[in-house]
Design an enzyme around this catalytic site. Structure first.
Site, mmCIF file in Angstrom:
data_model
loop_
_atom_site.group_PDB
_atom_site.id
_atom_site.type_symbol
_atom_site.label_atom_id
_atom_site.label_comp_id
_atom_site.label_asym_id
_atom_site.label_seq_id
_atom_site.Cartn_x
_atom_site.Cartn_y
_atom_site.Cartn_z
ATOM 1 C CG ASP A 6 -1.755 0.979 1.330
ATOM 2 O OD1 ASP A 6 -2.242 1.706 0.341
ATOM 3 O OD2 ASP A 6 -1.999 1.782 2.422
ATOM 4 C CG ASP A 8 -2.311 7.045 0.405
ATOM 5 O OD1 ASP A 8 -1.410 7.835 0.069
ATOM 6 O OD2 ASP A 8 -3.439 6.680 0.091
#
Length: 173
Positions: A6, A8
């Site tokens: 991922d 963020d």
């Protein structure tokens, strides 16, 4: 091994950016060390919460994020050893798709466009491992998971937790 990472709050300092903008907008001195749980907006007065919720809609928000400590070096080593993809929810906010791609070009250029998955739901991903800070992405993933520690997920249990990129390196390199 096929690994999805991922962006963020895993590769990029999103949480800290919210605090930085909040402090500028409201002339405050909030620091991440003062937050013990929840989203940034949970930790401010109610009349300030909406401004934080709107940060992700501001042009440049995703482009200007700082990389997490050690993530670039560890990602490069992982990429040399495994099949690594950045899988980020980039369709929720109109400007984030291009901004996130530009961010990756600057900080992690060895992850080429063929290894970037800009998506909504991550349960569609098929691979061996998902590294994410959001349990709703991990819970439906059909593979192993690592929960990247963030103030918003400190009360979550049932996942293998990593606190930083050096811990990821210890596990996977």
């Amino acid at each position: 091994m096929t690994i999805f990472v991922d962006m963020d709050d895993v590769l990029a300092e999103t949480y800290e950016k919210h605090i930085e903008l909040y402090n500028l907008e409201h002339q405050q001195q909030l620091n991440i060390s003062q937050i013990t749980s929840g989203e940034v907006w949970h930790n401010v007065p109610e009349d300030h919460q909406l401004s934080i919720k709107d940060h992700a809609n501001q042009k440049g928000f995703f482009r200007d994020l700082k990389p997490k400590k050690d993530c670039i070096q560890v990602m490069e080593a992982l990429y040399a050893k495994h099949e690594v993809y950045i899988a980020t929810a980039a369709t929720q906010f109109p400007d984030s798709l291009k901004e996130k791609s530009d961010w990756i070009d600057e900080y992690i250029p060895f992850i080429t466009w063929q290894h970037r998955i800009m998506c909504g739901h991550k349960f569609i991903l098929k691979g061996d491992l998902l590294i994410d800070d959001r349990t709703y992405n991990l819970e439906k993933f059909d593979g192993d998971t690592l929960l990247f520690n963030s103030p918003h997920n400190v009360s979550e249990t049932g996942y293998t937790r990593v606190n930083n990129w050096l811990e990821i390196a210890e596990r996977l390199l």
